[in-house]
Design an enzyme around this catalytic site. Structure first.
Site, PDB file in Angstrom:
ATOM      1  N   CYS A  97      -4.246  -5.142   0.959  1.00 44.86           N
ATOM      2  CA  CYS A  97      -5.212  -5.430   1.874  1.00 44.86           C
ATOM      3  C   CYS A  97      -6.490  -5.432   1.183  1.00 44.86           C
ATOM      4  CB  CYS A  97      -5.439  -4.517   3.201  1.00 44.86           C
ATOM      5  SG  CYS A  97      -5.741  -2.893   2.502  1.00 44.86           S
ATOM      6  N   ALA A  98      -7.756  -5.392   1.891  1.00 41.94           N
ATOM      7  CA  ALA A  98      -8.989  -5.780   1.347  1.00 41.94           C
ATOM      8  C   ALA A  98      -9.195  -4.695   0.085  1.00 41.94           C
ATOM      9  CB  ALA A  98     -10.119  -5.678   2.220  1.00 41.94           C
TER      10      ALA A  98
END
Length: 364
Positions: A97-98
C-alpha cells in the site's frame, strides 16, 4: 509471516520483478507504481476520498469504521476473490500500500483469515520509491558512453544489443522525436523513473558492469524527462557517433515509421480504423514541427504526405513517403542534430558506421 523491509530486500524485489499486489486506490497507482505491480485496490477513488474526509473531520477511528462500512458485503467479497486469485497466480508475490500501513495490513489479515498467508512490503510504495530514486543516483555514477547519430542511424538497436545498454526510449515508450509516439501510452513520470531504476538494477546485477551504454537523448523523451542525476552524468559522457550512408538511414526509417507503424496500427485497430490512426499519427508528427518548418514549407510537405498515403493505400508501396521524408531530414532533422553535436564536439571520441561503432563499444 516474513516481512521484507531492508534496503537490499527492496532492491531484490525490483531486480527479481517480484509481483506486487498494490492495494492503493487507482488514482494513486496511476500517479506512480512499480514495474511488476498490479492494482487491486482495497478502496476505489471515491471510497478513499470519503474516508479521507472522515479522517480529517472525525479522526482515525471514525475513518477506519467508515472504510469497513464502505468495503463490506458483496463489494468486499468481490475484492477478496480478486486478491485470492492474484495470490494463487503469484505465489511469490507481495502486498503493497502507500506506506505499509493499514490498507495492506487489512488485506493481509483478511487473506490470512481465508487461509492465505501473504507477505507485505514494510514501508509500502514510499519505501520502494525511495529505493528506486537512490539506486538511480548511485548507478548513474558509473561511466557512460552515449551513442549519437542522425535520425535513422540505428542508435536504439545498437544500445539494445549491448549487455550494458539501457534503452531509454523503450522504457519511455517514445522515440524522442515529433514522430516518436508508440501505440503504448507513456507512463507517469514516477512510474517511468521506477521502471528505469529497476532496469538499471537488473542490468548491473547480472554482470560486472563497468559502464553504461545509452542513447544520446535530450532531457525530454516525449512527456517523460530523465532523472536529473542521470541527465547530469550524460552531459559529461563521451559520445560515439554512428555515421551511416543516407540511403541506409532511409531504409531504417521506412521500416520503422511506415511499414512497422502501419502494421502496428492495423493490428491494434483493424484495417479501416488502423489506417486512419496511422494517417493521423504521421500528420500529427509533421504538424508538431509546423512552426520550425514555416507555414509554406509545412503545407508543401503535408501535401506530399497526403499523396504518399494515397499511393500507399492503393498500391501498398511506401516509396512515395521519400518525397517528404528526404527534405524533412535534409532541412530540419540533420541540421538540428549537427548543430547540437557541434556544441559537444569535444566529447566525441569515435565516429564510424553502425557495425564499427558496435565493435568499438565492445572494447570499452
Amino acid at each position: 509471516m516474513q516481512e521484507r523491509h531492508t534496503e537490499q530486500d527492496y532492491r531484490a524485489l525490483l531486480i527479481a520483478d517480484t509481483p506486487i499486489i498494490d492495494v492503493r486506490a487507482p488514482i494513486e497507482f496511476e500517479q506512480g507504481a512499480m514495474p511488476a505491480a498490479i492494482n487491486l485496490p482495497l478502496m476505489n477513488n471515491d471510497e478513499r476520498a470519503a474516508v479521507g474526509i472522515c479522517y480529517k473531520q472525525q479522526g482515525s477511528d471514525a475513518a477506519l469504521a467508515q472504510g469497513h462500512k464502505l468495503v463490506a458485503g458483496e463489494i468486499r467479497q468481490q475484492r477478496m476473490d480478486a486478491w485470492r486469485a492474484a495470490c494463487l497466480q503469484n505465489p511469490h508475490g507481495i502486498l503493497c500500500c502507500a506506506r505499509g500501513g493499514q490498507r495492506s495490513h487489512i488485506v493481509q489479515r483478511w487473506l490470512h483469515d481465508a487461509g492465505i498467508d501473504y507477505p507485505l512490503v514494510e514501508g509500502g510504495y514510499k519505501a520502494l520509491r525511495q529505493t528506486a530514486i537512490q539506486a538511480t543516483i548511485e548507478l548513474a555514477q558509473k561511466p557512460i558512453v552515449l551513442i549519437g547519430g542522425c535520425t535513422g542511424s540505428g542508435k536504439t538497436l545498437l544500445v539494445q544489443q549491448q549487455p550494458n545498454g539501457v534503452d531509454l526510449e523503450g522504457l519511455a515508450r517514445h522515440r524522442g522525436s515529433a514522430f516518436g509516439r508508440t501505440l503504448q501510452p507513456q507512463l507517469s513520470q514516477a512510474s517511468f523513473e521506477n521502471l528505469l531504476a529497476a532496469e538499471m538494477l537488473k542490468t548491473d546485477a547480472h554482470q560486472d558492469l563497468r559502464l553504461w551504454v545509452l542513447e544520446d537523448e535530450s532531457r525530454m523523451i516525449g512527456s517523460n524527462h530523465l532523472p536529473e542525476c542521470l541527465r547530469e552524468r550524460m552531459t559529461q559522457a563521451t559520445i560515439a557517433v554512428v555515421e551511416d550512408p543516407f540511403e541506409i538511414r532511409l531504409e531504417r526509417l521506412n521500416e520503422e515509421y511506415f511499414l512497422r507503424m502501419h502494421h502496428d496500427f492495423t493490428h491494434a485497430y483493424g484495417d479501416e480504423q488502423g489506417w486512419q490512426e496511422y494517417c493521423e499519427y504521421l500528420h500529427h508528427g509533421l504538424s508538431a514541427i509546423k512552426r520550425r518548418l514555416g507555414l509554406q514549407r509545412y503545407n508543401e510537405l503535408a501535401a506530399r504526405l497526403d499523396a504518399a498515403l494515397t499511393t500507399q493505400l492503393t498500391t501498398g508501396s511506401t516509396d512515395g513517403h521519400l518525397a517528404w521524408l528526404v527534405p524533412l531530414l535534409e532541412e530540419y532533422y540533420d541540421p538540428m542534430y549537427r548543430y547540437q553535436l557541434e556544441k559537444k564536439a569535444e566529447k566525441v571520441v569515435f565516429h564510424g558506421e553502425w557495425a564499427e561503432v558496435a565493435e568499438w563499444v565492445k572494447t570499452q
